[in-house]
Design a protein around this motif. Structure first.
Motif, short mmCIF file in Angstrom:
data_model
loop_
_atom_site.label_atom_id
_atom_site.label_comp_id
_atom_site.label_asym_id
_atom_site.label_seq_id
_atom_site.Cartn_x
_atom_site.Cartn_y
_atom_site.Cartn_z
N THR A 266 0.79 -1.12 -0.14
CA THR A 266 -0.02 0.07 0.00
C THR A 266 0.75 1.35 0.13
OG1 THR A 266 -1.68 1.32 1.32
CG2 THR A 266 -0.24 0.06 2.64
N ASP A 267 0.00 2.37 -0.55
CA ASP A 267 1.00 3.59 -0.59
C ASP A 267 0.47 4.34 0.86
OD1 ASP A 267 -1.59 3.93 -1.46
OD2 ASP A 267 -1.30 5.79 -2.35
N SER A 268 -0.35 3.75 1.61
CA SER A 268 -1.22 4.37 2.73
C SER A 268 -0.23 4.34 4.08
CB SER A 268 -2.40 3.70 2.93
OG SER A 268 -3.24 4.56 4.00
N ARG B 144 -10.87 6.85 7.14
CA ARG B 144 -12.18 5.97 7.22
C ARG B 144 -12.88 6.54 8.35
NH1 ARG B 144 -9.35 0.46 7.41
NH2 ARG B 144 -8.04 1.59 6.20
N GLU C 194 -14.93 9.47 7.31
CA GLU C 194 -16.19 8.88 6.43
C GLU C 194 -17.33 8.23 7.31
OE1 GLU C 194 -14.06 5.72 4.35
OE2 GLU C 194 -12.93 6.95 2.97
N PHE D 89 -14.12 3.72 -2.57
CA PHE D 89 -13.16 2.94 -2.21
C PHE D 89 -13.77 2.24 -0.99
CE2 PHE D 89 -10.00 2.12 1.05
CZ PHE D 89 -9.06 1.41 0.34
N THR E 87 -13.65 1.45 2.05
CA THR E 87 -14.11 1.69 3.36
C THR E 87 -14.96 2.69 3.24
OG1 THR E 87 -12.37 3.50 3.19
CG2 THR E 87 -11.72 1.46 4.25
N THR E 88 -15.37 3.59 2.13
CA THR E 88 -16.34 4.53 1.89
C THR E 88 -17.54 3.74 1.69
OG1 THR E 88 -14.47 5.57 0.67
CG2 THR E 88 -16.77 6.71 0.83
N ASN F 248 -8.71 5.69 -6.90
CA ASN F 248 -8.00 4.55 -6.48
C ASN F 248 -8.56 3.34 -6.86
OD1 ASN F 248 -6.31 2.79 -5.04
ND2 ASN F 248 -7.24 3.00 -3.12
N CYS G 261 -8.06 11.96 -0.85
CA CYS G 261 -6.95 11.37 -0.41
C CYS G 261 -5.42 11.68 -1.25
CB CYS G 261 -6.91 9.81 -0.12
SG CYS G 261 -8.14 9.22 0.81
N ARG G 262 -5.75 11.67 -2.61
CA ARG G 262 -4.77 11.78 -3.62
C ARG G 262 -4.80 12.93 -4.25
NH1 ARG G 262 -5.97 6.33 -2.92
NH2 ARG G 262 -4.30 5.29 -2.04
N SER H 244 -7.69 11.33 3.82
CA SER H 244 -6.55 10.36 4.36
C SER H 244 -5.39 11.03 4.47
CB SER H 244 -6.81 8.98 3.96
OG SER H 244 -5.58 8.31 4.48
N LYS I 32 -2.73 9.77 5.18
CA LYS I 32 -1.80 8.69 5.06
C LYS I 32 -1.17 8.60 3.36
CE LYS I 32 -2.59 5.09 7.64
NZ LYS I 32 -3.31 4.00 8.14
N ARG J 77 -1.98 -5.11 -7.42
CA ARG J 77 -1.47 -3.71 -7.40
C ARG J 77 -0.26 -3.52 -6.80
NH1 ARG J 77 -4.35 0.88 -3.36
NH2 ARG J 77 -3.24 -0.29 -1.74
N1 F0G Z 1 -10.43 6.67 0.25
C1 F0G Z 1 -9.49 6.20 -0.59
C2 F0G Z 1 -9.74 6.64 -1.90
C3 F0G Z 1 -8.51 5.25 -0.20
O1 F0G Z 1 -7.60 4.91 -0.96
C4 F0G Z 1 -8.39 5.14 1.05
C5 F0G Z 1 -7.46 4.14 1.83
C6 F0G Z 1 -9.34 5.83 2.12
C7 F0G Z 1 -10.47 6.45 1.66
C8 F0G Z 1 -9.35 5.32 3.71
O2 F0G Z 1 -8.38 5.96 4.15
O3 F0G Z 1 -6.94 4.19 5.26
O4 F0G Z 1 -6.76 6.59 6.05
O5 F0G Z 1 -8.78 5.15 6.55
N2 F0G Z 1 -6.66 3.44 0.87
C9 F0G Z 1 -5.58 2.61 1.31
C10 F0G Z 1 -5.16 1.77 0.31
C11 F0G Z 1 -6.05 1.62 2.50
O6 F0G Z 1 -4.22 0.83 0.54
O7 F0G Z 1 -5.48 1.93 -1.11
P1 F0G Z 1 -7.77 5.43 5.69
#
Ligand code: F0G
Length: 457
Positions: free
Chosen positions: A49-51, A100, A103, A123, A125-126, A185, A216-217, A254, A256, A405
């Motif tokens: 992951t890039d998170s 998340r 969200e 995504f 978690t959403t 994503n 996020c990005r 996020s 992260k 991925r």
């Molecule tokens: N939205 C998108 C587009 C994401 O890619 C992620 C996390 C989240 C929301 C949730 O954010 O992890 O801080 O709770 N994506 C990571 C991934 C986990 O590996 O793509 P988070």
């Protein structure tokens, strides 16, 4: 000069541990052929992951020491709040421990039975937070965006016609907000154009529906707009990002990812009433509104990361290095989702291993092979993650695509690491005919990709 170099020098290093093939055979077997079960020390190059995996700058580490740990009114929070307000223009900045959590708070308020939330692609978690609230999450990706083989500048765009139809059918009574995920994503990190963002806002606002961005990005998306959308070549990327946010009524974030931190997130919005409700939930589940589940030093590093991520030398290197991996794999004949995305390369495992049918999990087989071949950890995004097996009835429903991925952590690996990844994947591609499929030995009732146990066929 034509060569684009890493726009940083390295001050602190972390050793990598090399393993040999016979060791990796044992490690993978003991992990039930599930890469989530492997000890990170046994991974050479970690592209899971890039998170939360970014390297922070010396400035951010310095900021951590300066972080203000006051329970209420922390200076570090105010720094973050100021930076986010300046960037997004939103009135209320609500810190959360990660994306998340933002969200969860948002959909707790606007979700619920009978509600519908459209997005280019949600995504996981959403989607999960929307569904847990009782609402329905709908993806509106046009077919040409979803096709891994077509080229296109903005394959992350939402299908505006489909969005208009959905709004016409259900109206604002059932659609509490519309959303766009930038970059997209779940569709291989493909960017969304400024035009698509602006029109999504227009279509939503015409019916009185608020429009939110999953940001996020956001910086990677803004850079793609600078590279690809007519009229933006001379615009500073920070101004592009500001324009993206200017069309929206709020965002979830996020940190992260494009916050360049290991932990952090926020919910930002303009509606006073919604913000009040969100803060009420925040105090119960995350923390007081000036820290929301984060330490003062996290808030400080996040405030600085949001600044650094918009440096154009950084973004140029970031997007170029992911593209470099994609181009070299393409040159070797490896089928990938085209064109390369912002944070990751997605290998089309179905096309890479055409002799392995979906119910024998070609993505899982390939991910295991990349680990065995070179200690590389990737992530299956295919029928293990999204397919459904009903062993009682003997039925199997495959995922739409069988992908693997390769997500690239920010500022962590150098060009030689990426060259190593290219060589390893090239080797595996040469002997692809020998690779066998997998079967599931044991799976949990939900989110099986995290803990399922596999065996090679
Ligand atoms: N939205 C998108 C587009 C994401 O890619 C992620 C996390 C989240 C929301 C949730 O954010 O992890 O801080 O709770 N994506 C990571 C991934 C986990 O590996 O793509 P988070």
């Amino acid at each position: 000069m034509k060569i684009i170099i890493e726009p940083f020098k390295i001050k602190s290093v972390e050793p990598l541990r090399f393993t040999r093939r016979p060791q990796r055979d044992k490690i993978l077997k003991a992990a039930g052929y599930n890469l989530f079960n492997i000890h990170a020390d046994d991974v050479l190059i970690d592209l899971l992951t890039d998170s939360g995996t970014a390297a922070m700058s010396a400035r951010q580490w310095g900021g951590m020491i300066e972080g203000d740990e006051s329970y209420a009114g922390s200076r570090s929070f105010h720094q973050l709040e100021e930076n986010v307000k300046e960037l997004t223009g939103f009135q209320h900045i609500i810190p959360t421990h990660q994306g998340r959590a933002a969200e969860k708070i948002l959909f707790n308020i606007v979700g619920g039975e009978g509600q519908i939330i459209p997005n280019n692609t949600h995504f996981d978690t959403t989607r999960a937070n929307i569904e847990v609230s009782g609402a329905e999450a709908i993806d509106l990706l046009p077919p040409e965006g979803a096709d891994p083989r077509t080229t296109g500048n903005f394959k992350g765009n939402i299908d505006l016609k489909a969005l208009e139809d959905l709004i016409r059918r259900h109206g604002r009574e059932r659609i509490p907000l519309t959303m766009l995920t930038v970059t997209n994503n779940s569709n291989a990190g493909q960017p969304v154009s400024m035009e698509n963002i602006r029109k999504t806002a227009e279509v939503s606002h015409r019916s009185g529906i608020p429009f939110f961005i999953d940001a996020c990005r956001f910086a990677e998306n803004a850079y793609f707009i600078k590279l690809r959308e007519p009229g933006y070549q001379k615009t500073p990327v920070r101004d592009i990002a500001k324009e993206m946010f200017s069309y929206a009524d709020g965002c979830t974030m996020s940190g992260k990812k494009d916050g360049l931190v290991n932990m952090g997130g926020f919910l930002a919005l303009n509606d006073d009433d919604l913000a009040q409700q969100a803060r009420n939930i925040l105090v119960v589940t995350e923390g007081f509104p000036t820290y929301g589940g984060l330490a003062g030093h996290d808030l400080q590093a996040f405030a600085l990361g949001l600044d650094e991520v918009l440096e154009e030398d950084y973004l140029k290197y970031r997007i170029r290095s992911v593209t470099y991996l994609g181009e070299h794999l393409t040159d070797l004949g490896v089928p990938i989702f085209q064109p390369p995305g912002g944070h990751a390369i997605y290998i089309d495992a179905g096309a890479f291993l055409p002799h392995i049918p979906a119910h024998e999990f070609p993505g899982q087989a390939l991910a295991c092979e990349l680990y065995l071949g070179g200690g590389i950890r990737s992530c299956e995004i295919g029928s293990v993650m999204f397919g459904k097996t009903d062993s009682a009835n003997g039925t199997f429903e495959p995922a739409r695509l069988e992908m693997v991925r390769l997500a690239i952590p920010r500022r962590v690996y150098t060009k030689s690491h990426i060259d190593y990844v290219i060589e390893c994947i090239g080797d595996v591609y040469q002997r692809r005919d020998e690779i066998r499929g997998m079967r599931i030995v044991h799976e949990p009732p939900v989110l099986r990709h995290f803990t399922a146990v596999f065996a090679p066929l």
